[in-house]
Write an enzyme that holds these catalytic residues in place. Structure first.
Site, PDB file in Angstrom:
ATOM      1  N   CYS A  87      36.759  58.433  41.528  1.00  0.00           N
ATOM      2  CA  CYS A  87      37.458  57.165  41.668  1.00  0.00           C
ATOM      3  C   CYS A  87      36.667  56.098  40.926  1.00  0.00           C
ATOM      4  CB  CYS A  87      37.516  56.821  43.151  1.00  0.00           C
ATOM      5  SG  CYS A  87      38.347  55.272  43.467  1.00  0.00           S
ATOM      6  N   TYR A 114      40.079  48.142  48.974  1.00  0.00           N
ATOM      7  CA  TYR A 114      41.153  48.711  49.794  1.00  0.00           C
ATOM      8  C   TYR A 114      41.014  48.362  51.276  1.00  0.00           C
ATOM      9  CZ  TYR A 114      43.258  51.149  45.897  1.00  0.00           C
ATOM     10  OH  TYR A 114      43.912  51.429  44.708  1.00  0.00           O
TER      11      TYR A 114
HETATM   12  C1  G6P Z   1      42.362  51.517  41.543  1.00  0.00           C
HETATM   13  C2  G6P Z   1      42.131  52.817  42.166  1.00  0.00           C
HETATM   14  C3  G6P Z   1      42.919  53.909  41.590  1.00  0.00           C
HETATM   15  C4  G6P Z   1      44.336  53.473  41.413  1.00  0.00           C
HETATM   16  C5  G6P Z   1      44.414  52.256  40.525  1.00  0.00           C
HETATM   17  C6  G6P Z   1      45.808  51.673  40.519  1.00  0.00           C
HETATM   18  O1  G6P Z   1      41.336  50.848  41.110  1.00  0.00           O
HETATM   19  O2  G6P Z   1      40.818  53.193  42.299  1.00  0.00           O
HETATM   20  O3  G6P Z   1      42.840  55.000  42.428  1.00  0.00           O
HETATM   21  O4  G6P Z   1      45.097  54.504  40.837  1.00  0.00           O
HETATM   22  O5  G6P Z   1      43.524  51.284  40.875  1.00  0.00           O
HETATM   23  O6  G6P Z   1      45.928  50.789  39.466  1.00  0.00           O
HETATM   24  P1  G6P Z   1      47.356  50.358  38.929  1.00  0.00           P
HETATM   25  O7  G6P Z   1      47.099  49.542  37.735  1.00  0.00           O
HETATM   26  O8  G6P Z   1      48.101  51.636  38.663  1.00  0.00           O
HETATM   27  O9  G6P Z   1      47.972  49.610  40.059  1.00  0.00           O
END
Ligand code: G6P
Length: 444
Positions: free
Chosen positions: A174, A258
Site C-alpha cells: 500500500c 483512512y
Molecule cells: C490510496 C490507497 C489506495 C487506493 C487509492 C485510491 O492512497 O492507499 O489503496 O487505491 O488511494 O485513490 P483514487 O485516486 O483511486 O481514489
C-alpha cells in the site's frame, strides 16, 4: 532468479492508469533491478486501455535507453510463465463497480468506503476468487515468484491468499505508509531518508506507534502537528478534516488517513453524501480523471509519467513497489512497512493473519519487526477490522450469504444487522455478474 538473464515481471491489470508509475519506478531503479521483460496482462474489457498505457510504457523505456522488453497480452498464463515477480493491480468490474460500492450504502445512510468499509466488503467478494485463481496459475507456472498485491482491499486479499491458497511468497502493498512518511518529512522539513516510523496494524488501519528522526523520537511534536486540519491526511483521495486535539493527543499514536472514516464517521458521511449529490463519489471523480489521463497517454510524444497522475490517491505507489521488489531481489535488509503474515510481531493479532507492519526486507521476504501488543486505545478497532477481513474473506471463498451479512454487520461503519442485510441484498444484485459464488448457491 538469475542475474545473467535478468528479471521477468508480470503485471496483472496492466491496463491500469497507474502502470506509468510502476514503469517510472523500474526505470529509476534499473541499476539495482535488471528487468528484461515486463509483461502487462489484462482482460478483453481492459485491452484498449492496456494498449494505450503499454505503448506509453514502451516509449518511457525507449527514452530511458533500457533493454526492457514490454509485452502486452490477454493471455495471463503466457505472462505468468517463469515470472520472477507478479504484481496485481486489477479491479474486478472496473470503476463502475467501485461507484456502486460507494453509492449504494449511502442510500442507507452508511459510508461506502471502498476498502475497509461496506464497499470494501463487496470489492473483496469480487476480487478474492480471482486472486485465488491467479494463485493457482502461479503455483503451476512460476512457483518461485513473489506475488506483490496492490489490489484492494489489500488487507482482506492478503489474508485470503495466506489462508486459502498454497502461495506463501505473497506481500500486500500500500502507498499509505510511504505517503505518511513523506508527509511527515515535509512537515518537519527533513529528508525522507531520516524518518522512521514503527508501523503496526492492518491495511488502511495502520498506526505509527512511534516516529523518529535520525533515531530520536519526535512523536509528540508530530502529533501536535497532526491537530492542524491541513496535516490530517497524506493522500489525495481523502480530504483531511482535522482531529480534535484532545482526542489525537490522548490516542498517543499517529493515525492514517483512512482513520477519518472510523473516528469521524458522521462528518465523513455528510461529506460523501454532499459529494455524491455534487461532483460525484470518488469513483465518479476518478472516472473523469482517467479519461483525461488516457487522452494524455495516447499522445505519441509523451514519454514520461504525466504529472496529472499525481491527482490520484496512489502517489508514491511506484516507490513503494519498486523499493520492495529491489530489496527482495538484492537481499537489502532495509525496513519497509508491508502486509505480511504476522508471525507474532503484533501480539494482539493472530499469528497466522495478515498485518501491516514495519519489516526487514530480505531475499526470503519480509521479516516483521516485533511490536508487542497494540496500545489499548487502538487495539479494539484493529481487532474488529481483522474480524471483518477474516469473515469477509471466508464469505468470498464459500459464497455463504449469511457470512456476507455477518461481515457487513461487524464492520464498524454499519449501524445494524438489518441495515447491513438490506445493503448486502442490494449490492449482491448490483454486482451479480461478478459474484457467481453466491448465485450458484442460491439457484441450486
Ligand atoms: C490510496 C490507497 C489506495 C487506493 C487509492 C485510491 O492512497 O492507499 O489503496 O487505491 O488511494 O485513490 P483514487 O485516486 O483511486 O481514489
Amino acid at each position: 532468479m538469475s542475474n545473467t538473464k535478468g528479471l521477468k515481471i508480470a503485471t496483472i491489470g496492466g491496463g491500469s492508469s497507474y502502470t506509468p508509475e510502476l514503469v517510472e519506478g523500474f526505470i529509476k531503479r534499473y541499476d539495482e533491478l535488471p528487468i528484461r521483460e515486463l509483461w502487462l496482462v489484462d482482460i478483453e474489457a481492459g485491452k484498449e486501455k492496456m494498449e494505450i498505457v503499454g505503448n506509453l510504457a514502451k516509449r518511457m523505456i525507449e527514452k530511458a535507453g533500457l533493454p526492457i522488453d514490454v509485452h502486452l497480452t490477454l493471455d495471463r498464463r503466457a505472462a505468468l510463465k517463469d515470472a520472477d515477480f507478479v504484481t496485481t493491480q486489477f479491479r474486478v468490474g472496473l470503476l463502475e463497480a467501485r461507484a456502486k460500492d460507494e453509492r449504494i450504502p449511502l442510500k442507507y445512510g452508511v459510508l461506502g468506503q471502498e476498502t475497509n468499509g461496506p464497499g470494501g466488503l463487496f470489492k473483496g467478494l469480487r476480487t478474492i476468487p480471482v486472486i485465488l485463481d491467479i494463485c493457482k496459475d502461479i503455483e503451476e507456472l512460476c512457483p518461485n515468484a513473489w506475488l506483490i498485491n496492490f489490489t484492494n482491499p489489500a488487507g482482506m486479499v492478503t489474508e485470503a491468499v495466506l489462508r486459502y491458497s498454497n502461495i506463501k511468497k505473497v506481500v500486500g502493498l500500500c502507498n499509505v505508509p510511504i505517503g505518511i512518511e513523506m508527509g511527515i518529512a515535509k512537515l518537519l522539513d527533513v529528508d525522507h531518508s531520516r524518518i522512521r516510523i514503527d508501523f503496526a496494524g492492518l491495511n488502511h488501519m495502520v498506526y505509527g506507534l512511534d516516529v523518529y528522526v535520525d533515531g530520536v523520537s519526535v512523536k509528540d511534536e508530530v502529533i501536535e502537528k497532526l491537530t492542524d486540519p491541513a496535516n490530517s491526511s497524506f493522500v489525495k483521495n481523502i480530504e483531511g478534516i482535522g482531529w480534535e486535539p484532545e482526542f489525537i493527543k490522548a490516542l498517543g499514536v499517529l493515525t492514517c488517513p483512512y482513520h477519518m472514516y472510523y473516528y469521524k464517521t458522521r462528518q465523513m458521511l455528510e461529506k460523501d453524501m454532499k459529494n455524491a449529490d455534487g461532483e460525484g463519489t470518488r469513483a465518479e471523480v476518478v472516472q473523469k480523471l482517467e479519461k483525461e489521463l488516457f487522452e494524455l497517454y495516447k499522445d505519441p510524444n509523451l514519454a514520461i509519467k504525466p504529472p496529472q497522475l499525481e491527482k490520484r490517491g496512489g502517489a508514491y505507489y511506484s516507490d513503494a513497489a519498486v523499493r520492495l521488489i529491489t530489496s527482495i531481489y538484492t537481499d537489502k535488509r532495509d525496513i519497509q512497512p508491508v502486509n505480511t503474515i504476522n508471525n507474532g510481531a503484533i501480539a494482539s493479532i493472530p499469528a497466522d493473519s495478515a498485518v501491516e507492519v514495519s519489516c526487514v526486507i530480505t531475499k526470503d521476504g519480509p521479516k516483521p519487526i516485533s511490536m508487542g501488543d497494540l496500545p489499548v486505545p487502538v487495539r479494539g478497532l484493529v481487532q474488529q477490522i481483522k474480524s471483518f477481513e477474516r469473515i469477509g474473506a471466508e464469505a468470498a471463498v464459500t459464497g455463504d450469504y449469511n457470512k456476507a451479512v455477518l461481515a457487513m454487520t461487524i464492520n464498524p461503519l454499519s449501524p445494524s444487522d438489518t441495515i447491513s442485510k438490506q445493503i448486502v441484498d442490494e449490492m449482491m444484485e448490483a454486482h451479480k455478474e461478478h459474484l457467481p459464488q453466491f448465485f450458484k448457491k442460491i439457484e441450486a
